[in-house]
Design an enzyme around this catalytic site. Structure first.
Site, PDB file in Angstrom:
ATOM      1  N   CYS A   1       0.492 -12.853  -6.061  1.00  0.00           N
ATOM      2  CA  CYS A   1       0.575 -13.346  -7.128  1.00  0.00           C
ATOM      3  C   CYS A   1      -0.133 -14.244  -7.988  1.00  0.00           C
ATOM      4  O   CYS A   1      -1.540 -14.508  -7.679  1.00  0.00           O
ATOM      5  CB  CYS A   1       2.187 -14.902  -6.727  1.00  0.00           C
TER       6      CYS A   1
ATOM      7  N   TYR B   1       4.270  -3.145  -0.766  1.00  0.00           N
ATOM      8  CA  TYR B   1       4.772  -3.951  -1.947  1.00  0.00           C
ATOM      9  C   TYR B   1       4.058  -5.617  -1.377  1.00  0.00           C
ATOM     10  O   TYR B   1       3.212  -6.167  -1.549  1.00  0.00           O
ATOM     11  CB  TYR B   1       6.294  -4.636  -2.126  1.00  0.00           C
TER      12      TYR B   1
ATOM     13  N   GLU C   1      -0.248  -6.001  -8.059  1.00  0.00           N
ATOM     14  CA  GLU C   1       0.796  -5.424  -7.027  1.00  0.00           C
ATOM     15  C   GLU C   1       0.498  -3.661  -6.626  1.00  0.00           C
ATOM     16  O   GLU C   1      -0.916  -3.860  -6.169  1.00  0.00           O
ATOM     17  CB  GLU C   1       2.278  -5.356  -7.941  1.00  0.00           C
ATOM     18  N   ASN C   2       0.231  -3.625  -5.773  1.00  0.00           N
ATOM     19  CA  ASN C   2       0.517  -2.687  -4.687  1.00  0.00           C
ATOM     20  C   ASN C   2       1.527  -2.163  -4.224  1.00  0.00           C
ATOM     21  O   ASN C   2       2.530  -2.571  -4.245  1.00  0.00           O
ATOM     22  CB  ASN C   2      -0.568  -3.157  -3.652  1.00  0.00           C
ATOM     23  N   ALA C   3       1.132  -0.266  -4.503  1.00  0.00           N
ATOM     24  CA  ALA C   3       2.590   0.430  -4.034  1.00  0.00           C
ATOM     25  C   ALA C   3       3.270  -0.217  -2.263  1.00  0.00           C
ATOM     26  O   ALA C   3       4.037   0.475  -2.258  1.00  0.00           O
ATOM     27  CB  ALA C   3       2.167   1.528  -4.042  1.00  0.00           C
TER      28      ALA C   3
ATOM     29  N   CYS D   1       3.753 -19.298  -3.605  1.00  0.00           N
ATOM     30  CA  CYS D   1       2.972 -20.082  -4.930  1.00  0.00           C
ATOM     31  C   CYS D   1       2.657 -21.540  -4.163  1.00  0.00           C
ATOM     32  O   CYS D   1       1.706 -22.093  -4.555  1.00  0.00           O
ATOM     33  CB  CYS D   1       2.821 -19.848  -5.558  1.00  0.00           C
TER      34      CYS D   1
ATOM     35  N   GLU E   1       0.068 -17.007  -9.671  1.00  0.00           N
ATOM     36  CA  GLU E   1      -0.875 -18.612  -9.223  1.00  0.00           C
ATOM     37  C   GLU E   1      -1.686 -18.534  -8.235  1.00  0.00           C
ATOM     38  O   GLU E   1      -2.628 -18.960  -7.893  1.00  0.00           O
ATOM     39  CB  GLU E   1       0.904 -19.818  -8.335  1.00  0.00           C
TER      40      GLU E   1
END
Length: 160
Positions: A73, A68, A64-66, A115, A75
């Site tokens: 993901c 978004y 994740e990252n601030a 994905c 996969e």
């Protein structure tokens, strides 16, 4: 006159003791990968594992990252790492699982649409099906015979 199209998908619902050794190892690696996830915002830990034709295994976890949309993901993390290191190998199995950070038990984890599209690209590229093993409910597992079972109408190079 309109006609109807029916799509039938067969999914094997397996108890843990029905997994092959390879499937069990892949799911174990996916569970380990979930523990490595960087998910400080959602606290939803996802892990994926790939088994290649030579037995090599790759794992990926959600990152994740601030900002978004900048995250990725599990996969796709696994697939992109695999492709960067083994661009000509074939994938024999993809396993995915997830859990909430505060829970020890794993949850059903269905790949998102992005994905599924990336998974379909790799299946199409290798010209062979990629079986997909997903964590199911109540400790069971879902085995799909092909990525196409998860995304029956695919956009691919023939669509261009």
């Amino acid at each position: 006159m309109a006609s109807e199209l029916n799509i039938n998908i067969s999914i094997d619902v397996l108890e843990p003791n029905e997994l092959t050794d390879q499937e069990r190892k892949a799911m174990d690696l996916a569970q380990q990968a979930a523990s490595d996830a960087y998910a400080p915002y959602s606290n939803f830990l996802v892990g994926a594992a790939l088994v290649l034709e030579d037995g090599t295994m790759f794992k990926g976890s959600n990152q994740e990252n601030a900002a978004y949309p900048s995250g990725l993901c599990a996969e796709r993390t696994a697939l992109f790492a695999f492709s960067a290191h083994h661009p000509n190998e074939k994938i024999k199995l993809l396993a995915v699982t997830a859990r909430r950070r505060e829970d020890a038990s794993f949850l059903p984890a269905m790949p998102c649409g992005a994905c599924r599209q990336v998974m379909a690209e790799y299946e199409h590229k290798q010209g062979e099906v990629i079986p997909v093993l997903l964590q199911g409910p109540d400790g069971n597992f879902y085995r799909f015979k092909s990525v196409a079972d998860l995304l029956p109408f695919q956009f691919n190079r023939e669509s261009l």
